[in-house]
Scaffold this active site. Structure first.
Site, PDB file in Angstrom:
ATOM      1  N   HIS A 168       0.837  -1.205   0.000  1.00 38.99           N
ATOM      2  CA  HIS A 168       0.000   0.000   0.000  1.00 38.99           C
ATOM      3  C   HIS A 168       0.864   1.244   0.000  1.00 38.99           C
ATOM      4  O   HIS A 168       1.839   1.325   0.751  1.00 38.99           O
ATOM      5  CB  HIS A 168      -0.900   0.019   1.245  1.00 38.99           C
ATOM      6  CG  HIS A 168      -1.768   1.235   1.301  1.00 38.99           C
ATOM      7  ND1 HIS A 168      -2.945   1.328   0.596  1.00 38.99           N
ATOM      8  CD2 HIS A 168      -1.614   2.421   1.939  1.00 38.99           C
ATOM      9  CE1 HIS A 168      -3.491   2.516   0.825  1.00 38.99           C
ATOM     10  NE2 HIS A 168      -2.704   3.205   1.622  1.00 38.99           N
ATOM     11  N   ASP A 223     -15.256   2.339   7.296  1.00 38.60           N
ATOM     12  CA  ASP A 223     -14.213   3.263   6.845  1.00 38.60           C
ATOM     13  C   ASP A 223     -14.684   4.068   5.645  1.00 38.60           C
ATOM     14  O   ASP A 223     -14.386   5.251   5.536  1.00 38.60           O
ATOM     15  CB  ASP A 223     -12.932   2.509   6.475  1.00 38.60           C
ATOM     16  CG  ASP A 223     -11.914   3.464   5.887  1.00 38.60           C
ATOM     17  OD1 ASP A 223     -11.419   4.316   6.639  1.00 38.60           O
ATOM     18  OD2 ASP A 223     -11.646   3.387   4.680  1.00 38.60           O
ATOM     19  N   ARG A 257     -14.910  12.591   6.439  1.00 41.14           N
ATOM     20  CA  ARG A 257     -13.702  13.335   6.815  1.00 41.14           C
ATOM     21  C   ARG A 257     -13.306  14.296   5.712  1.00 41.14           C
ATOM     22  O   ARG A 257     -12.875  15.420   5.982  1.00 41.14           O
ATOM     23  CB  ARG A 257     -12.551  12.366   7.104  1.00 41.14           C
ATOM     24  CG  ARG A 257     -12.698  11.669   8.457  1.00 41.14           C
ATOM     25  CD  ARG A 257     -11.721  10.503   8.576  1.00 41.14           C
ATOM     26  NE  ARG A 257     -10.358  10.957   8.416  1.00 41.14           N
ATOM     27  CZ  ARG A 257      -9.359  10.199   7.965  1.00 41.14           C
ATOM     28  NH1 ARG A 257      -9.590   8.937   7.629  1.00 41.14           N
ATOM     29  NH2 ARG A 257      -8.152  10.676   7.853  1.00 41.14           N
ATOM     30  N   LYS A 279      -8.668  -1.315   6.019  1.00 47.19           N
ATOM     31  CA  LYS A 279      -8.854  -1.895   4.689  1.00 47.19           C
ATOM     32  C   LYS A 279      -7.840  -3.001   4.412  1.00 47.19           C
ATOM     33  O   LYS A 279      -8.173  -4.036   3.823  1.00 47.19           O
ATOM     34  CB  LYS A 279      -8.738  -0.796   3.618  1.00 47.19           C
ATOM     35  CG  LYS A 279      -9.983   0.087   3.560  1.00 47.19           C
ATOM     36  CD  LYS A 279      -9.860   1.200   2.550  1.00 47.19           C
ATOM     37  CE  LYS A 279      -8.924   2.278   3.045  1.00 47.19           C
ATOM     38  NZ  LYS A 279      -9.179   3.616   2.478  1.00 47.19           N
TER      39      LYS A 279
END
Lengths: 425, 425
Positions: free
Chosen positions: A85, A164, A171, A190
């Site tokens: 990631h 999320d 957010r 995630k």
């Protein structure tokens, strides 16, 4: 145990209190199923930004968000399953290079990626510039492709950490993005739900990254590694600078072409070096090597002997794309109708080439999205003709603008120039 | 000047920045017209709770909220127009006493009141227990009644500080009530929009008030006085304790009956004393007296000669109510079917009689509302048979519970008892 109420959680966090695991599970499940109103979630998020969360709270939130949907179990796949990631950068096509390199050297890469938002691109948008290729795989197809060719990159399924998804969207519009615990929990929830046992995190810092400084990136990396370990994942974090764009291409099809070149051993040196480094750490995270440098010869061999390129082709074909993209990207990928040079305004040495400015220019050309849900233009973007440190003569191209029109190219050129500093030698 | 965006305001406040008047006007107008989503307002409110607001910001927000709707101009009314506001307490029926007292002594009282929420009651709910009486007056009727009899108490019109109505409702459900700037701006925006040139604030502190301590009440009072003066209002604040309920009656019709008794000169001493004090300060705020004590003889005379009672009757009749309520409240007001004593559990002196507990008991009986929009029961409530300091014998009533059923009375009694301390002498 009494059922927590959202109001009591907000008030507790507002007053500097801490939440326990059942409370955070109530919050995550309520966000995921829509039973908690967004104004209460927004107030809680701001209280978290202002008051912070302990390491234990962050870990409990991470697990609660991961388990708000289904958690993939990839333990039955052959070979160690490794995920990778990046926290997002400009021109960051490393996944398209690292994944086939890792797969060609014995790892199984089963990766769920995201789309671009703002000045940073997304792997899914890049992959979709390959004609025919689909990133919308069922869990069964995702698992089958990982088992058969050891390599799959797909979009996140709807039930991957749905809490999320809700909190992340909120957010973005409530000024509650810059919170280390919330950023770390979002990413790791995630990754944990996506099922890989080993994860390498590429945490970027600098002008084109979400983390402005190396120290901030290190703090985020340490938090995420701790979160992963609490969830029984082996996690390695690599810190990498993102002041100028990575490589030379910024834009979806342009980045795919550069990634293919890199897998063929013909990529820009900064990109190649980072990809080999990350792939090496993937072997370490998977328990297959002690030291990333020890894997370097095998990774170089996978580039030289074409086995990494064949892995990439196999993935493209398995996902419905035109495999010829790995032989001749220019013949397969879409092209922009206007390709205009951005001339250097005077002689000098390129001292600064702000990644954020180049990213913004690419978005202005249509390569990215300002708002969630916007379509992206696969063909357009920016290709840098010079990198920081290069000497350049007035009138020579600093970059090439791949645009839908001459006007669009000119407008994007101005955005790039605002991020350029040329110093007299 | 660039148009502010709500996201930039949230981010600025989150990072400890300050807003200017145009930014707060944008916010207040956006809250009032619904163009700003509630999740953004909620995040901003929490940022204000955490980071605070300067005195200038609080003043700008107050004016922006006042001017988000129409601002009444009452300057054409005869006599000085004086408003009075209480921050809310248990058994607080002072408005029903003070307003006729002030009107009978030469002031014009044109007052917009609110409804009860939680453990504190609201003047409108109390007035509506008088059969026929309406608090829903048009602005024209409100003005006409003030001119004709010098006394009107009505509900806030829909366009009175609509920004405050939106933000107040949101604060209630997002844990953003306890912020001195937000509390002060909310109260003063409504008072400024309601048009009186002089305002007396009754700021309560203690177990049954929103402000727990005298210091907190003083800070709120000082902020509100400063806000009023910035808006060219003459403002006086009175601090008063709210540890035990004010007077003996808690509940809508029960409080009207006690208020009538007080206007007749037959009320409990604590209530009478506070009402005379506040009415005196109303004369000071109006510029009619230098010292509240100087007005005391005139106020006593208005009680003794019945002129205050006739003002109250005139108001009740003008608003459609049965004027006989001022002659014989028991004959006009609704009654609860069950009236049960709450016996003292042992001998002792009443050391504590928590106002909050009595308020909660009244809500449990149906006199108040837990959620906005709930109906209240006019007849039910609690009447105290003892006040703090009284000696009491086991089995004697501490209070009388006016309830719909024996079960309801018993449940409410338990709530009252939790707030009672009886000490051995």
């Amino acid at each position: 145990m009494t059922t927590p109420t959202m109001l009591s959680l907000i008030e507790s966090k507002r007053d500097g209190g801490t939440h326990d695991a059942p409370q955070l599970r109530f919050l995550a499940n309520g966000a995921a199923d829509g039973s908690l109103p967004d104004y209460q979630l927004a107030a809680w998020l701001m209280a978290v930004v202002c008051r912070g969360m302990t390491e234990a709270e962050t870990a409990d939130l991470t697990v609660a968000m991961a388990e708000s949907g289904s958690v993939l179990d990839l333990s039955a796949l052959p070979g160690p399953v490794v995920d990778k990631h990046s926290t997002g950068g400009v021109g960051d096509k490393t996944s398209l290079v690292v994944a086939p390199l890792a797969a060609a050297t014995g790892l199984t890469v089963a990766k769920m990626s995201g789309r671009g938002l703002g000045h940073t691109g997304g792997t899914l948008d890049k992959l979709e510039s390959i004609p025919g290729l689909s990133v919308d795989l069922s869990v069964a197809d995702f698992r089958r492709q990982a088992a058969e060719i050891g390599l799959v990159i797909a979009g996140q399924t709807d039930d991957l950490a749905p809490a999320d998804r809700v909190l992340y969207a909120l957010r973005d519009v409530t000024g509650t993005v810059p919170s280390l615990p919330l950023i770390a929990a979002s990413i790791m929830s995630k990754k944990i739900a996506a099922g890989a046992a080993a994860i390498v995190l590429d945490v970027k810092y600098g002008a084109g990254a979400f983390m402005p400084t190396r120290d901030a990136a290190r703090a985020l990396a340490e938090t995420m590694v701790a979160l992963g370990e609490r969830a029984d994942r082996r996690v390695v974090a690599v810190l990498s600078a993102m002041d100028e764009p990575l490589g030379r291409a910024v834009g979806n099809a342009l980045e795919v072409a550069e990634a293919v070149a890199c897998v063929r051993g013909e990529g820009p040196s900064d990109l190649t070096e980072l990809c080999v480094k990350i792939a090496g750490w993937m072997h370490v995270a998977a328990g297959k090597a002690q030291d990333p440098d020890a894997v370097r010869p095998a990774l170089q061999a996978a580039i030289t002997d074409g086995s990494a390129l064949e892995k990439l082709r196999a993935m493209v074909v398995a996902q419905g794309g035109d495999g010829a993209v790995v032989d001749d990207p220019a013949a397969v990928l879409p092209h922009a109708p206007h390709i205009a040079p951005l001339p250097a305004p005077h002689d000098g040495r390129l001292a600064r080439l702000d990644a954020r400015a180049v990213g913004d220019a690419a978005v202005a050309l249509g390569a990215g999205r300002r708002h969630k849900g916007e379509r992206v233009d696969a063909a357009v973007g920016v290709v840098l003709a010079a990198k920081v440190g290069d000497a350049i003569t007035r009138g020579e191209p600093l970059a090439w603008l791949h645009a839908r029109s001459a006007d669009a190219a000119e407008a994007a050129g101005r955005i790039v120039l605002a991020g350029v500093a040329l110093t007299a030698e």
